[in-house]
Design a protein around this motif. Structure first.
Motif, mmCIF file in Angstrom:
data_model
loop_
_atom_site.group_PDB
_atom_site.id
_atom_site.type_symbol
_atom_site.label_atom_id
_atom_site.label_comp_id
_atom_site.label_asym_id
_atom_site.label_seq_id
_atom_site.Cartn_x
_atom_site.Cartn_y
_atom_site.Cartn_z
ATOM 1 N N UNK A 1 0.832 -1.209 0.000
ATOM 2 C CA UNK A 1 0.000 0.000 0.000
ATOM 3 C C UNK A 1 0.865 1.256 0.000
ATOM 4 N N UNK A 2 1.897 1.291 0.843
ATOM 5 C CA UNK A 2 2.744 2.478 0.938
ATOM 6 C C UNK A 2 3.699 2.595 -0.244
ATOM 7 N N UNK A 3 4.097 1.474 -0.812
ATOM 8 C CA UNK A 3 4.956 1.533 -2.001
ATOM 9 C C UNK A 3 4.189 2.121 -3.187
ATOM 10 N N UNK A 4 2.934 1.723 -3.345
ATOM 11 C CA UNK A 4 2.110 2.316 -4.405
ATOM 12 C C UNK A 4 1.880 3.803 -4.142
ATOM 13 N N UNK A 5 1.691 4.152 -2.870
ATOM 14 C CA UNK A 5 1.532 5.562 -2.511
ATOM 15 C C UNK A 5 2.787 6.353 -2.856
ATOM 16 N N UNK A 6 3.954 5.768 -2.607
ATOM 17 C CA UNK A 6 5.213 6.446 -2.943
ATOM 18 C C UNK A 6 5.337 6.665 -4.447
ATOM 19 N N UNK A 7 4.933 5.680 -5.248
ATOM 20 C CA UNK A 7 4.969 5.841 -6.704
ATOM 21 C C UNK A 7 4.036 6.969 -7.146
ATOM 22 N N UNK A 8 2.876 7.077 -6.487
ATOM 23 C CA UNK A 8 1.949 8.166 -6.806
ATOM 24 C C UNK A 8 2.573 9.519 -6.474
ATOM 25 N N UNK A 9 3.273 9.589 -5.344
ATOM 26 C CA UNK A 9 3.940 10.838 -4.961
ATOM 27 C C UNK A 9 5.028 11.221 -5.973
ATOM 28 N N UNK A 10 5.762 10.224 -6.482
ATOM 29 C CA UNK A 10 6.794 10.493 -7.491
ATOM 30 C C UNK A 10 6.163 11.065 -8.753
ATOM 31 N N UNK A 11 5.050 10.455 -9.195
ATOM 32 C CA UNK A 11 4.353 10.966 -10.385
ATOM 33 C C UNK A 11 3.875 12.396 -10.165
ATOM 34 N N UNK A 12 3.360 12.693 -8.968
ATOM 35 C CA UNK A 12 2.906 14.050 -8.657
ATOM 36 C C UNK A 12 4.059 15.047 -8.698
ATOM 37 N N UNK A 13 5.207 14.655 -8.161
ATOM 38 C CA UNK A 13 6.368 15.553 -8.144
ATOM 39 C C UNK A 13 6.879 15.824 -9.559
ATOM 40 N N UNK A 14 6.933 14.786 -10.392
ATOM 41 C CA UNK A 14 7.412 14.967 -11.768
ATOM 42 C C UNK A 14 6.464 15.888 -12.536
ATOM 43 N N UNK A 15 5.157 15.693 -12.368
ATOM 44 C CA UNK A 15 4.178 16.548 -13.034
ATOM 45 C C UNK A 15 4.339 17.997 -12.592
ATOM 46 N N UNK A 16 4.538 18.201 -11.295
ATOM 47 C CA UNK A 16 4.700 19.561 -10.760
ATOM 48 C C UNK A 16 5.975 20.207 -11.284
ATOM 49 N N UNK A 17 7.074 19.464 -11.296
ATOM 50 C CA UNK A 17 8.346 20.015 -11.765
ATOM 51 C C UNK A 17 8.331 20.286 -13.268
ATOM 52 N N UNK A 18 7.495 19.567 -14.008
ATOM 53 C CA UNK A 18 7.367 19.830 -15.441
ATOM 54 C C UNK A 18 6.546 21.088 -15.711
ATOM 55 N N UNK A 19 5.622 21.396 -14.821
ATOM 56 C CA UNK A 19 4.702 22.515 -15.047
ATOM 57 C C UNK A 19 5.159 23.830 -14.414
ATOM 58 N N UNK A 20 5.512 23.790 -13.122
ATOM 59 C CA UNK A 20 5.627 25.021 -12.354
ATOM 60 C C UNK A 20 6.806 25.929 -12.700
ATOM 61 N N UNK A 21 8.017 25.410 -12.990
ATOM 62 C CA UNK A 21 9.119 26.354 -13.260
ATOM 63 C C UNK A 21 8.809 27.345 -14.383
ATOM 64 N N UNK A 22 8.313 26.840 -15.513
ATOM 65 C CA UNK A 22 7.984 27.740 -16.618
ATOM 66 C C UNK A 22 6.802 28.631 -16.279
ATOM 67 N N UNK A 23 5.815 28.072 -15.556
ATOM 68 C CA UNK A 23 4.638 28.853 -15.184
ATOM 69 C C UNK A 23 5.031 30.026 -14.281
ATOM 70 N N UNK A 24 5.882 29.778 -13.296
ATOM 71 C CA UNK A 24 6.296 30.848 -12.390
ATOM 72 C C UNK A 24 7.191 31.869 -13.091
ATOM 73 N N UNK A 25 8.018 31.404 -14.033
ATOM 74 C CA UNK A 25 8.816 32.356 -14.831
ATOM 75 C C UNK A 25 7.907 33.272 -15.652
ATOM 76 N N UNK A 26 6.833 32.701 -16.161
ATOM 77 C CA UNK A 26 5.870 33.489 -16.939
ATOM 78 C C UNK A 26 5.179 34.524 -16.050
ATOM 79 N N UNK A 27 4.713 34.073 -14.869
ATOM 80 C CA UNK A 27 3.982 34.967 -13.981
ATOM 81 C C UNK A 27 4.882 36.030 -13.350
ATOM 82 N N UNK A 28 6.071 35.621 -12.921
ATOM 83 C CA UNK A 28 6.927 36.534 -12.150
ATOM 84 C C UNK A 28 7.800 37.427 -13.028
ATOM 85 N N UNK A 29 8.319 36.878 -14.132
ATOM 86 C CA UNK A 29 9.302 37.610 -14.941
ATOM 87 C C UNK A 29 8.820 37.875 -16.367
ATOM 88 N N UNK A 30 7.559 37.494 -16.659
ATOM 89 C CA UNK A 30 6.993 37.683 -17.999
ATOM 90 C C UNK A 30 7.830 36.987 -19.076
#
Length: 311
Positions: free
Chosen positions: A59-88
């Protein structure tokens, strides 16, 4: 009309949230707080699962895999998004755009497949508790993780490959990230294969995965109804309650986002884009909170670590 080809040399421009460009700086605040919550929450659960032998169950190993997928999705999205919002900083190279698209959509497919695996875990825990460790071995968990990864790669890889054959008449994408359909709309010429394939992936992932999760939930409820003990019923429902809430948090925003694209022709463009961002970020931010509240082992371990740190 200008026509652009050779995607290796193209540069797209991300508009951000159409109609709310003047509010980008203020919008960066909730997105920054959300990204911080995602990194801390998911990172904390991953750390616990990695360092605590008691959390090495399926159960916890599957949960850890879900957390990894969430982190990868966030790291793919947020850096460019924050650069757009903060620095245009709006420009993104076509190859970087296609790479971002692959990771964002690919991790969404992986996340959905992992939720199916976790639904199977709940089914075995409730319906076959005596055979739980026999059925859900560590090797099976590893195979389920690899199957989820393969599903994400196989289904999403054709999207950027199909886009590379197109020529583009427009370079300004009315979005905060390289969403597949948003990029397809920038192309001129024959885009029907891209649209059909995108619809096929949505129907396959949402339709089939939700059907499997619903089927497992039905079997669990059927098993719970047969239990004579109230304590056993409460324990069985508590076992699956976290997964039920996470499934709702994951699929409800995704379904709303898909519906606004399909039938919400009168929905403002900024609502489309905000929903598309929320369905990616909201589950990643809420999953650690839901599991932390509903799973007493995680809750007690976090409390113990906090007390040790303050001592």
């Amino acid at each position: 009309m200008l026509i652009f080809n050779h995607s290796s040399f193209l540069t797209f421009t991300l508009m951000g949230i159409p109609g709310l460009e003047s509010q980008h700086l203020w919008l960066s605040l909730p997105f920054s707080f959300m990204s911080l919550a995602i990194l801390i929450g998911n990172g904390a659960i991953l750390f616990l699962v990695a360092t605590e032998p008691t959390f090495h169950s399926p159960m916890y190993l599957l949960l850890a895999l879900l957390m990894v997928a969430d982190l990868i999705s966030t790291l793919a999205l947020l850096p460019k998004l924050l650069c757009l919002f903060l620095f245009n900083n709006r420009d993104i190279a076509a190859n970087a755009c296609f790479t971002q698209m692959f990771f964002i959509h690919g991790t969404s497919v992986v996340r959905s497949a992992l939720l199916v695996a976790m639904a199977f875990d709940c089914f075995v825990a409730v319906c076959e508790p005596l055979r739980y460790n026999t059925i859900l071995s560590h090797s099976l968990v590893g195979r389920l993780g690899l199957l989820a990864l393969a599903k994400g790669v196989i289904l999403i890889l054709p999207m950027p490959l199909l886009l590379q054959r197109l020529t583009f008449c427009h370079m300004i994408i009315p979005h905060t990230y390289c969403d597949h359909m948003a990029v397809v709309k920038m192309a001129c010429g024959h885009t029907r294969p891209n649209c059909i394939y995108g619809l096929f992936v949505i129907l396959l992932v949402m339709g089939l995965d939700l059907l499997l999760i619903g089927f497992s939930c039905g079997l669990i409820l059927q098993s719970v109804v047969r239990l004579n003990s109230r304590d056993a019923t409460c324990k069985a429902l508590n076992t699956c309650s976290a997964h039920f809430f996470v499934t709702l948090v994951t699929y409800v925003p995704a379904l709303f986002s898909s519906l606004t694209h399909c039938i919400g022709h009168n929905v403002p463009p900024h609502a489309h884009v905000l929903l598309a961002n929320l369905y990616l970020l909201l589950p990643s931010a809420l999953n650690p909170i839901i599991y932390g509240i509903k799973m007493k082992e995680i809750r007690h371990k976090v409390a113990k670590c906090l007390c040790r740190g303050s001592a």
